[in-house]
Design a protein around this motif. Structure first.
Motif, PDB file in Angstrom:
ATOM      1  N   MET A   8       9.542 -25.009 105.476  1.00 11.41           N
ATOM      2  CA  MET A   8       8.960 -23.803 104.896  1.00 11.41           C
ATOM      3  C   MET A   8       9.168 -23.810 103.383  1.00 11.41           C
ATOM      4  N   ASN A   9       8.191 -23.303 102.648  1.00  9.56           N
ATOM      5  CA  ASN A   9       8.299 -23.211 101.204  1.00  9.56           C
ATOM      6  C   ASN A   9       9.618 -22.536 100.819  1.00  9.56           C
ATOM      7  N   PHE A  10      10.426 -23.209 100.005  1.00 10.81           N
ATOM      8  CA  PHE A  10      11.786 -22.738  99.753  1.00 10.81           C
ATOM      9  C   PHE A  10      11.807 -21.410  98.996  1.00 10.81           C
ATOM     10  N   LYS A  11      10.905 -21.221  98.039  1.00 13.90           N
ATOM     11  CA  LYS A  11      10.878 -19.969  97.283  1.00 13.90           C
ATOM     12  C   LYS A  11      10.557 -18.791  98.197  1.00 13.90           C
ATOM     13  N   LYS A  12       9.610 -19.004  99.105  1.00 13.98           N
ATOM     14  CA  LYS A  12       9.250 -17.953 100.052  1.00 13.98           C
ATOM     15  C   LYS A  12      10.425 -17.674 100.999  1.00 13.98           C
ATOM     16  N   PHE A  13      11.075 -18.745 101.442  1.00 13.17           N
ATOM     17  CA  PHE A  13      12.243 -18.583 102.315  1.00 13.17           C
ATOM     18  C   PHE A  13      13.329 -17.788 101.599  1.00 13.17           C
ATOM     19  N   ALA A  14      13.610 -18.136 100.347  1.00 10.62           N
ATOM     20  CA  ALA A  14      14.661 -17.458  99.580  1.00 10.62           C
ATOM     21  C   ALA A  14      14.359 -15.972  99.431  1.00 10.62           C
ATOM     22  N   PHE A  15      13.093 -15.637  99.180  1.00  3.23           N
ATOM     23  CA  PHE A  15      12.698 -14.236  99.008  1.00  3.23           C
ATOM     24  C   PHE A  15      12.979 -13.429 100.271  1.00  3.23           C
ATOM     25  N   TYR A  16      12.486 -13.907 101.406  1.00  2.00           N
ATOM     26  CA  TYR A  16      12.668 -13.175 102.659  1.00  2.00           C
ATOM     27  C   TYR A  16      14.120 -13.214 103.127  1.00  2.00           C
ATOM     28  N   ASN A  17      14.822 -14.257 102.788  1.00  2.00           N
ATOM     29  CA  ASN A  17      16.242 -14.348 103.102  1.00  2.00           C
ATOM     30  C   ASN A  17      17.012 -13.228 102.406  1.00  2.00           C
ATOM     31  N   ILE A  18      16.764 -13.058 101.132  1.00  2.00           N
ATOM     32  CA  ILE A  18      17.465 -12.042 100.340  1.00  2.00           C
ATOM     33  C   ILE A  18      17.083 -10.627 100.780  1.00  2.00           C
ATOM     34  N   ILE A  19      15.781 -10.383 100.970  1.00  2.00           N
ATOM     35  CA  ILE A  19      15.313  -9.062 101.407  1.00  2.00           C
ATOM     36  C   ILE A  19      15.914  -8.699 102.763  1.00  2.00           C
ATOM     37  N   GLY A  20      15.863  -9.653 103.706  1.00  2.00           N
ATOM     38  CA  GLY A  20      16.396  -9.396 105.037  1.00  2.00           C
ATOM     39  C   GLY A  20      17.878  -9.101 105.018  1.00  2.00           C
ATOM     40  N   ALA A  21      18.627  -9.839 104.196  1.00  2.00           N
ATOM     41  CA  ALA A  21      20.073  -9.640 104.111  1.00  2.00           C
ATOM     42  C   ALA A  21      20.406  -8.257 103.565  1.00  2.00           C
ATOM     43  N   ILE A  22      19.702  -7.835 102.529  1.00  2.00           N
ATOM     44  CA  ILE A  22      19.964  -6.527 101.917  1.00  2.00           C
ATOM     45  C   ILE A  22      19.698  -5.396 102.912  1.00  2.00           C
ATOM     46  N   VAL A  23      18.571  -5.466 103.606  1.00  2.00           N
ATOM     47  CA  VAL A  23      18.200  -4.406 104.554  1.00  2.00           C
ATOM     48  C   VAL A  23      19.150  -4.383 105.748  1.00  2.00           C
ATOM     49  N   TRP A  24      19.451  -5.568 106.301  1.00  2.00           N
ATOM     50  CA  TRP A  24      20.314  -5.650 107.482  1.00  2.00           C
ATOM     51  C   TRP A  24      21.723  -5.160 107.182  1.00  2.00           C
ATOM     52  N   VAL A  25      22.331  -5.744 106.178  1.00  2.00           N
ATOM     53  CA  VAL A  25      23.707  -5.368 105.818  1.00  2.00           C
ATOM     54  C   VAL A  25      23.768  -3.913 105.372  1.00  2.00           C
ATOM     55  N   GLY A  26      22.839  -3.527 104.518  1.00  2.00           N
ATOM     56  CA  GLY A  26      22.859  -2.175 103.967  1.00  2.00           C
ATOM     57  C   GLY A  26      22.728  -1.093 105.026  1.00  2.00           C
ATOM     58  N   SER A  27      21.771  -1.256 105.929  1.00  2.67           N
ATOM     59  CA  SER A  27      21.507  -0.209 106.918  1.00  2.67           C
ATOM     60  C   SER A  27      22.649  -0.053 107.919  1.00  2.67           C
ATOM     61  N   ILE A  28      23.148  -1.150 108.450  1.00  2.00           N
ATOM     62  CA  ILE A  28      24.152  -1.054 109.514  1.00  2.00           C
ATOM     63  C   ILE A  28      25.534  -0.714 108.955  1.00  2.00           C
ATOM     64  N   THR A  29      25.901  -1.302 107.819  1.00  2.00           N
ATOM     65  CA  THR A  29      27.198  -0.979 107.214  1.00  2.00           C
ATOM     66  C   THR A  29      27.239   0.481 106.762  1.00  2.00           C
ATOM     67  N   LEU A  30      26.154   0.936 106.176  1.00  2.00           N
ATOM     68  CA  LEU A  30      26.085   2.328 105.719  1.00  2.00           C
ATOM     69  C   LEU A  30      26.165   3.288 106.904  1.00  2.00           C
ATOM     70  N   LEU A  31      25.537   2.926 108.011  1.00  4.63           N
ATOM     71  CA  LEU A  31      25.594   3.765 109.211  1.00  4.63           C
ATOM     72  C   LEU A  31      27.037   3.899 109.703  1.00  4.63           C
ATOM     73  N   GLY A  32      27.757   2.784 109.731  1.00  4.48           N
ATOM     74  CA  GLY A  32      29.161   2.823 110.135  1.00  4.48           C
ATOM     75  C   GLY A  32      29.999   3.646 109.175  1.00  4.48           C
ATOM     76  N   TYR A  33      29.701   3.548 107.896  1.00  2.91           N
ATOM     77  CA  TYR A  33      30.434   4.289 106.872  1.00  2.91           C
ATOM     78  C   TYR A  33      30.222   5.799 107.030  1.00  2.91           C
ATOM     79  N   VAL A  34      28.987   6.199 107.271  1.00  6.04           N
ATOM     80  CA  VAL A  34      28.656   7.619 107.405  1.00  6.04           C
ATOM     81  C   VAL A  34      29.286   8.217 108.661  1.00  6.04           C
ATOM     82  N   LEU A  35      29.283   7.430 109.751  1.00  6.87           N
ATOM     83  CA  LEU A  35      29.805   7.938 111.023  1.00  6.87           C
ATOM     84  C   LEU A  35      31.292   7.651 111.215  1.00  6.87           C
ATOM     85  N   GLY A  36      31.888   6.956 110.250  1.00  7.97           N
ATOM     86  CA  GLY A  36      33.263   6.491 110.417  1.00  7.97           C
ATOM     87  C   GLY A  36      34.296   7.574 110.616  1.00  7.97           C
TER      88      GLY A  36
END
Length: 216
Positions: free
Chosen positions: A152-180
């Motif tokens: 797969m085109n590496f630049k495209k992979f890097a873009f979606y890799n970074i976007i996916g990581a931010i959304v995944w980590v941000g949403s679930i960690t923040l949910l745990g923090y709010v409900l903690g």
């Protein structure tokens, strides 16, 4: 197998995590799960949620800052970086060892059904699969490897890799923090974690099922 299952049970207990490496242990696990073949069984979603709870409850022992908001931002940044690096490693491994990935028989560390599932998901979603695969256990381990295998085109992979990581980590960690700090959450943590995995994965699985049924 019993040892693995017992270890996974420990990983879902905040107190055990804090006594055995703390959130630095979570960093290592996230890296392994998001790019190394043998990490497909690791519980990334629950760990991020529990990490949010740990950060929210770190009042008496600052971890590492005195301000909880800064702590949250600090660890979310590290978690995101860890999963991004994990995916980059997976891409490199898939590209470098495609002849190993494409073998026809199962090995002790590599199951064809896992590779095929990730490959089919990648074929249906294209580059977007790299981002959305973050929310799918097992698939998130093999998706970057498949991307490297098909070159797969590496630049495209890097873009979606970074976007996916931010959304995944941000949403679930923040949910745990709010409900903690919610007592009910603490006393029903196991059920919360099971529900979290179902909620995170169900929409994608249902959509894939509906599309497959429509094509038939």
């Amino acid at each position: 197998m019993d040892v693995i299952l017992e270890s996974l049970q420990y990983l879902l207990h905040p107190d055990w995590i804090m006594k055995n490496g703390g959130l630095y242990l979570v960093l290592l696990i996230l890296f392994i799960e998001t790019g190394i073949i043998i990490g497909f069984f690791l519980p990334g979603d629950p760990l991020l949620f529990i990490s949010g709870i740990v950060i929210a409850s770190a009042n008496e022992t600052p971890y590492p800052f005195t301000d909880q908001s800064i702590n949250l931002l600090f660890w979310m940044t590290l978690f995101t970086g860890s999963t991004i690096l994990g995916n980059f490693f997976g891409y490199w491994f898939g590209y470098k060892f495609k002849q190993v990935i494409n073998i026809k028989e199962d090995t002790w560390f590599l199951k064809r059904k896992h590779i095929q599932t990730a490959h089919d998901f990648y074929e249906k979603r294209g580059a977007f699969a790299i981002a959305i695969a973050r929310f799918l256990p097992i698939v998130r381990t093999f998706a970057p490897i498949i991307a490297g295998t098909v070159e797969m085109n590496f630049k495209k992979f890097a873009f979606y890799n970074i976007i996916g990581a931010i959304v995944w980590v941000g949403s679930i960690t923040l949910l745990g923090y709010v409900l903690g700090d919610v007592p009910w959450v603490e006393s029903n943590l196991e059920y919360i974690l099971i529900g979290l995995v179902i909620i995170v994965t169900a929409p994608v699985i249902i959509k894939l099922y509906i599309k497959k049924k429509a094509n038939n």
